[in-house]
Design a protein around this motif. Structure first.
Motif, PDB file in Angstrom:
ATOM      1  N   ILE A   1      -4.829  13.836  -3.946  1.00  0.00           N
ATOM      2  CA  ILE A   1      -4.670  13.225  -2.621  1.00  0.00           C
ATOM      3  C   ILE A   1      -3.192  13.169  -2.258  1.00  0.00           C
ATOM      4  N   CYS A   2      -2.883  13.635  -1.060  1.00  0.00           N
ATOM      5  CA  CYS A   2      -1.577  13.454  -0.434  1.00  0.00           C
ATOM      6  C   CYS A   2      -1.841  13.008   0.993  1.00  0.00           C
TER       7      CYS A   2
ATOM      8  N   ASN B   1      -2.242   8.430   8.081  1.00  0.00           N
ATOM      9  CA  ASN B   1      -3.369   8.864   7.243  1.00  0.00           C
ATOM     10  C   ASN B   1      -3.484   8.032   5.970  1.00  0.00           C
ATOM     11  N   ALA B   2      -2.355   7.502   5.498  1.00  0.00           N
ATOM     12  CA  ALA B   2      -2.370   6.717   4.265  1.00  0.00           C
ATOM     13  C   ALA B   2      -3.083   5.384   4.438  1.00  0.00           C
TER      14      ALA B   2
ATOM     15  N   VAL C   1       4.552   8.496   2.290  1.00  0.00           N
ATOM     16  CA  VAL C   1       3.578   9.484   1.829  1.00  0.00           C
ATOM     17  C   VAL C   1       2.952   8.961   0.543  1.00  0.00           C
ATOM     18  N   LEU C   2       1.630   8.876   0.551  1.00  0.00           N
ATOM     19  CA  LEU C   2       0.885   8.330  -0.582  1.00  0.00           C
ATOM     20  C   LEU C   2       0.286   9.463  -1.404  1.00  0.00           C
ATOM     21  N   PHE C   3       0.479   9.408  -2.718  1.00  0.00           N
ATOM     22  CA  PHE C   3      -0.105  10.370  -3.655  1.00  0.00           C
ATOM     23  C   PHE C   3      -1.075   9.640  -4.582  1.00  0.00           C
ATOM     24  N   ASP C   4      -2.220  10.244  -4.802  1.00  0.00           N
ATOM     25  CA  ASP C   4      -3.184   9.739  -5.782  1.00  0.00           C
ATOM     26  C   ASP C   4      -3.689  10.956  -6.546  1.00  0.00           C
ATOM     27  N   LEU C   5      -3.502  10.987  -7.862  1.00  0.00           N
ATOM     28  CA  LEU C   5      -3.783  12.218  -8.608  1.00  0.00           C
ATOM     29  C   LEU C   5      -4.094  11.925 -10.064  1.00  0.00           C
ATOM     30  N   GLY C   6      -4.623  12.932 -10.735  1.00  0.00           N
ATOM     31  CA  GLY C   6      -4.916  12.796 -12.154  1.00  0.00           C
ATOM     32  C   GLY C   6      -5.350  14.115 -12.749  1.00  0.00           C
TER      33      GLY C   6
ATOM     34  N   TYR D   1      -3.431  -1.363   3.505  1.00  0.00           N
ATOM     35  CA  TYR D   1      -3.728  -0.261   4.429  1.00  0.00           C
ATOM     36  C   TYR D   1      -3.868  -0.821   5.841  1.00  0.00           C
ATOM     37  N   ILE D   2      -2.896  -0.516   6.673  1.00  0.00           N
ATOM     38  CA  ILE D   2      -2.876  -1.055   8.038  1.00  0.00           C
ATOM     39  C   ILE D   2      -3.131   0.086   9.016  1.00  0.00           C
ATOM     40  N   PRO D   3      -4.275   0.073   9.708  1.00  0.00           N
ATOM     41  CA  PRO D   3      -4.590   1.147  10.652  1.00  0.00           C
ATOM     42  C   PRO D   3      -3.473   1.351  11.668  1.00  0.00           C
ATOM     43  N   ASN D   4      -3.190   2.614  11.956  1.00  0.00           N
ATOM     44  CA  ASN D   4      -2.178   3.036  12.935  1.00  0.00           C
ATOM     45  C   ASN D   4      -0.746   2.707  12.507  1.00  0.00           C
ATOM     46  N   VAL D   5      -0.578   2.211  11.288  1.00  0.00           N
ATOM     47  CA  VAL D   5       0.760   1.962  10.752  1.00  0.00           C
ATOM     48  C   VAL D   5       0.995   2.821   9.517  1.00  0.00           C
ATOM     49  N   GLY D   6       0.192   2.602   8.506  1.00  0.00           N
ATOM     50  CA  GLY D   6       0.335   3.364   7.268  1.00  0.00           C
ATOM     51  C   GLY D   6      -0.273   2.612   6.108  1.00  0.00           C
ATOM     52  N   GLY D   7      -0.099   3.141   4.921  1.00  0.00           N
ATOM     53  CA  GLY D   7      -0.684   2.508   3.753  1.00  0.00           C
ATOM     54  C   GLY D   7       0.165   2.698   2.521  1.00  0.00           C
ATOM     55  N   VAL D   8      -0.033   1.786   1.572  1.00  0.00           N
ATOM     56  CA  VAL D   8       0.679   1.822   0.293  1.00  0.00           C
ATOM     57  C   VAL D   8      -0.332   1.555  -0.822  1.00  0.00           C
TER      58      VAL D   8
END
Length: 368
Positions: free
Chosen positions: A195-196, A201-202, A220-225, A331-338
């Motif tokens: 995930i990027c 989108n985050a 930019v949020l990354f989720d991986l494994g 995760y805040i819609p229309n703002v971003g996420g962490v």
């Protein structure tokens, strides 16, 4: 040793046979790992007779040369696998009266097929809970495999961070990560889709990589494994590409504080719900509780999501040797996420993470 525990459980529950069909469970008990695709693959265990692996004929030799040193039987595509299994069971114990199955895995169609050849058997006993309980405490060797998978995830983050530039898509960045993992580290399988997610989108935690292009001055949020010798890694990092907004910086620092507090607090003897509350309370007091929309964590091992579940209201007692994630998110819609996530092992000295990538907000220079 694990098969001994299964045998003991069969005796205690007065079951003649256990039909194990989840490939991960079979791998756990036998050391043999394969993907049967649509074909039949099973471990058939008994309370007082040796177990056997049943697989497509295609995989019989592979199974015989694996860590498994028991019997292996195969079937050809044109044969009836269910009748062959029934015949093999009958040769060992006659007609079984009680067969335990993994209710969390067996499909209705396959259960009906089993019932068609074991017409007198009772299939009401579920062995899924036992398998989950056995897998929840990791051995020293399992922890080593999880640590190695975590090191591969750390490498993947560096590839992803370096791939950020103006105009490339999230899918391009995710593709670069998976390509370099295969080329440089020999990783044949990621543990889930890489995930990027950039910018707004985050705010959608599991959206996956899209054709959205990377733009300056956003998170930019990354989720991986990866999968390493049958064991999974799972980790998340959020970085700044350029200079994000003040709101994005704020939620990043709150999330980082919450994650570190939970890591520091984790100890054997506390409940999963108590650990969840450590991070959730920090985010809630900062005014963002409504934007933390998932559990704090999940177990990890041969699958990327397993027991224990680190979530609100769960009074399950955490023990030494359990491996799980700690991953608060905002995760805040229309703002971003962490989201910041590490998996690790719980020890008497605390929670030891498998991933080491720094969690201070990292600023990636804007590149054309």
């Amino acid at each position: 040793m694990n098969l001994d525990k299964l045998n003991e459980w069969l005796i205690k529950n007065n079951c003649d046979v256990a039909y194990i069909s989840d490939p991960l469970s079979i791998n756990y008990f036998t050391g043999f790992n394969m993907d049967p695709n649509e074909r039949i693959f099973a471990l058939v265990a008994f309370k007082d007779k040796p177990a056997f692996i049943f697989s497509p004929e295609l995989n019989v030799e592979e199974a015989k040369h694996s860590a498994w040193n028991g019997d292996v039987y195969g079937y050809l595509d044109e044969q009836n696998p269910w009748q062959k299994i029934a015949n093999l069971v009958s040769e060992r114990i006659g007609r079984p009266q009680k067969i335990a199955i993994e209710k969390s895995f067996v499909s209705i169609a396959r259960l009906e097929a089993l019932k068609s050849v074991f017409t007198d058997a009772d299939f009401s006993t579920d062995v899924s809970k036992l398998i989950g309980e056995l897998r929840i405490i990791k051995t020293e060797e399992e922890v080593k495999q999880l640590q190695a998978a975590g090191a591969e995830a750390d490498y993947a983050f560096e590839v992803g961070f370096n791939a950020l530039r103006n105009g490339v898509t999230e899918r391009y960045v995710a593709g670069q990560i998976e390509y370099r993992l295969k080329l440089d580290k020999g990783v044949m399988h990621t543990s889930f889709e890489t995930i990027c997610q950039a910018g707004t989108n985050a705010a959608n935690p599991h959206l996956g990589p899209t054709l959205n292009t990377i733009k300056p001055n956003q998170l930019v949020l990354f989720d991986l494994g990866t999968m390493h010798n049958g064991y999974a890694s799972d980790s998340s990092r959020t970085v700044a590409y350029g200079e994000p907004s003040a709101k994005e910086k704020e939620i990043y620092e709150i999330d980082r504080e919450a994650q570190q507090a939970a890591i520091d607090a984790a100890r054997p003897g506390m409940t999963a719900g108590e650990l969840d509350a450590v991070a959730r309370d920090i985010i809630t007091k900062a005014g963002y509780g409504e934007y933390f929309i998932h559990r704090l964590g999940h177990g990890i091992g041969m699958s990327v999501h397993e027991l224990p579940q680190i979530m609100s209201g769960n009074d399950f007692i955490l023990q030494e040797g359990m491996c799980f994630s700690i991953e608060p998110g905002i995760y805040i819609p229309n703002v971003g996420g962490v989201r910041i996530e590490d998996c690790g092992v719980l020890t008497n000295e605390g929670f030891k993470t498998f991933t080491k990538t720094d969690k201070q907000l990292r600023y990636i220079p804007v590149k054309e």
